[in-house]
Design a protein around this motif. Sequence first.
Motif, PDB file in Angstrom:
ATOM      1  N   VAL A  53       0.847  -1.188   0.000  1.00 52.70           N
ATOM      2  CA  VAL A  53       0.000   0.000   0.000  1.00 52.70           C
ATOM      3  C   VAL A  53       0.886   1.243   0.000  1.00 52.70           C
ATOM      4  O   VAL A  53       2.052   1.204   0.379  1.00 52.70           O
ATOM      5  N   THR A  54       0.316   2.353  -0.430  1.00 55.04           N
ATOM      6  CA  THR A  54       0.954   3.658  -0.362  1.00 55.04           C
ATOM      7  C   THR A  54       0.174   4.480   0.655  1.00 55.04           C
ATOM      8  O   THR A  54      -1.036   4.602   0.546  1.00 55.04           O
ATOM      9  N   VAL A  55       0.884   5.038   1.637  1.00 54.86           N
ATOM     10  CA  VAL A  55       0.248   5.784   2.715  1.00 54.86           C
ATOM     11  C   VAL A  55       0.679   7.245   2.621  1.00 54.86           C
ATOM     12  O   VAL A  55       1.870   7.546   2.579  1.00 54.86           O
ATOM     13  N   LEU A  56      -0.293   8.154   2.578  1.00 57.24           N
ATOM     14  CA  LEU A  56      -0.027   9.594   2.561  1.00 57.24           C
ATOM     15  C   LEU A  56      -0.309  10.153   3.946  1.00 57.24           C
ATOM     16  O   LEU A  56      -1.399   9.949   4.485  1.00 57.24           O
ATOM     17  N   LYS A  57       0.677  10.881   4.510  1.00 53.76           N
ATOM     18  CA  LYS A  57       0.560  11.379   5.876  1.00 53.76           C
ATOM     19  C   LYS A  57       0.810  12.885   5.938  1.00 53.76           C
ATOM     20  O   LYS A  57       1.181  13.500   4.957  1.00 53.76           O
ATOM     21  N   ASP A  58       0.633  13.431   7.131  1.00 51.02           N
ATOM     22  CA  ASP A  58       0.939  14.826   7.481  1.00 51.02           C
ATOM     23  C   ASP A  58      -0.039  15.825   6.878  1.00 51.02           C
ATOM     24  O   ASP A  58       0.360  16.887   6.410  1.00 51.02           O
ATOM     25  N   PHE A  59      -1.329  15.512   6.918  1.00 48.95           N
ATOM     26  CA  PHE A  59      -2.338  16.446   6.424  1.00 48.95           C
ATOM     27  C   PHE A  59      -2.672  17.478   7.490  1.00 48.95           C
ATOM     28  O   PHE A  59      -2.764  17.156   8.664  1.00 48.95           O
ATOM     29  N   GLU A  60      -2.846  18.708   7.075  1.00 49.24           N
ATOM     30  CA  GLU A  60      -3.255  19.785   7.965  1.00 49.24           C
ATOM     31  C   GLU A  60      -4.489  20.457   7.392  1.00 49.24           C
ATOM     32  O   GLU A  60      -4.470  21.627   7.030  1.00 49.24           O
ATOM     33  N   CYS A  61      -5.570  19.697   7.265  1.00 44.82           N
ATOM     34  CA  CYS A  61      -6.826  20.224   6.741  1.00 44.82           C
ATOM     35  C   CYS A  61      -7.968  19.434   7.373  1.00 44.82           C
ATOM     36  O   CYS A  61      -7.744  18.519   8.148  1.00 44.82           O
ATOM     37  N   SER A  62      -9.189  19.773   7.010  1.00 47.85           N
ATOM     38  CA  SER A  62     -10.350  19.115   7.605  1.00 47.85           C
ATOM     39  C   SER A  62     -10.514  17.695   7.057  1.00 47.85           C
ATOM     40  O   SER A  62      -9.951  17.340   6.022  1.00 47.85           O
ATOM     41  N   ASP A  63     -11.301  16.904   7.759  1.00 54.28           N
ATOM     42  CA  ASP A  63     -11.541  15.531   7.342  1.00 54.28           C
ATOM     43  C   ASP A  63     -12.253  15.470   5.995  1.00 54.28           C
ATOM     44  O   ASP A  63     -11.993  14.583   5.187  1.00 54.28           O
ATOM     45  N   LEU A  64     -13.152  16.411   5.749  1.00 53.91           N
ATOM     46  CA  LEU A  64     -13.866  16.426   4.468  1.00 53.91           C
ATOM     47  C   LEU A  64     -12.915  16.710   3.311  1.00 53.91           C
ATOM     48  O   LEU A  64     -13.061  16.137   2.228  1.00 53.91           O
ATOM     49  N   GLN A  65     -11.938  17.577   3.535  1.00 52.09           N
ATOM     50  CA  GLN A  65     -10.974  17.873   2.480  1.00 52.09           C
ATOM     51  C   GLN A  65     -10.072  16.670   2.212  1.00 52.09           C
ATOM     52  O   GLN A  65      -9.714  16.411   1.071  1.00 52.09           O
ATOM     53  N   ILE A  66      -9.738  15.932   3.259  1.00 48.97           N
ATOM     54  CA  ILE A  66      -8.953  14.712   3.079  1.00 48.97           C
ATOM     55  C   ILE A  66      -9.751  13.700   2.272  1.00 48.97           C
ATOM     56  O   ILE A  66      -9.223  13.047   1.373  1.00 48.97           O
ATOM     57  N   GLU A  67     -11.044  13.574   2.561  1.00 52.58           N
ATOM     58  CA  GLU A  67     -11.897  12.646   1.816  1.00 52.58           C
ATOM     59  C   GLU A  67     -11.973  13.034   0.340  1.00 52.58           C
ATOM     60  O   GLU A  67     -11.924  12.169  -0.538  1.00 52.58           O
ATOM     61  N   GLU A  68     -12.095  14.327   0.054  1.00 47.44           N
ATOM     62  CA  GLU A  68     -12.146  14.768  -1.336  1.00 47.44           C
ATOM     63  C   GLU A  68     -10.843  14.481  -2.062  1.00 47.44           C
ATOM     64  O   GLU A  68     -10.838  14.053  -3.212  1.00 47.44           O
ATOM     65  N   LEU A  69      -9.720  14.710  -1.389  1.00 48.22           N
ATOM     66  CA  LEU A  69      -8.420  14.448  -1.994  1.00 48.22           C
ATOM     67  C   LEU A  69      -8.238  12.959  -2.245  1.00 48.22           C
ATOM     68  O   LEU A  69      -7.749  12.553  -3.306  1.00 48.22           O
ATOM     69  N   ALA A  70      -8.659  12.127  -1.295  1.00 53.64           N
ATOM     70  CA  ALA A  70      -8.572  10.673  -1.474  1.00 53.64           C
ATOM     71  C   ALA A  70      -9.448  10.220  -2.631  1.00 53.64           C
ATOM     72  O   ALA A  70      -9.043   9.379  -3.440  1.00 53.64           O
ATOM     73  N   ARG A  71     -10.636  10.795  -2.743  1.00 52.19           N
ATOM     74  CA  ARG A  71     -11.537  10.449  -3.836  1.00 52.19           C
ATOM     75  C   ARG A  71     -10.914  10.809  -5.188  1.00 52.19           C
ATOM     76  O   ARG A  71     -10.985  10.046  -6.142  1.00 52.19           O
TER      77      ARG A  71
END
Length: 114
Positions: A53-71
């Motif tokens: 797997v590839t894991v992306l870490k160190d986000f400094e934003c809201s959970d919704l923005q992380i979900e959009e980026l993952a999508r």
Amino acid sequence: MSLKKFNRFEDLKGLIPPNEKTSSEKQTLNLSPIEKQNLTAHFSKKHRAGKIVTVLKDFECSDLQIEELARLIKKTIGVGGSIKNREIIIQGNYRSKIIDILSKQGHTIKKVGG
């Protein structure tokens, strides 16, 4: 107590008022674009039965923005993934493709691990 039977789609129109929006629509309208961030892309197969797997870490934003980026990443590459503990987990070794996608958006990504 009798339940009302709906025979046509027109009968369902009266259930939701026309001007009210659902909670998911309200949340997506209030999102601001993700600020440029310094992220790390890890290559891992620990505790995953040998699956890579590839894991992306160190986000400094809201959970919704992380979900959009993952999508966006999952849709662009065409793979599955998930979000756990504010980390995006993408199935497979797509670190170089993910770095290309995120660098086009202005993020700085550092490769960590094998």
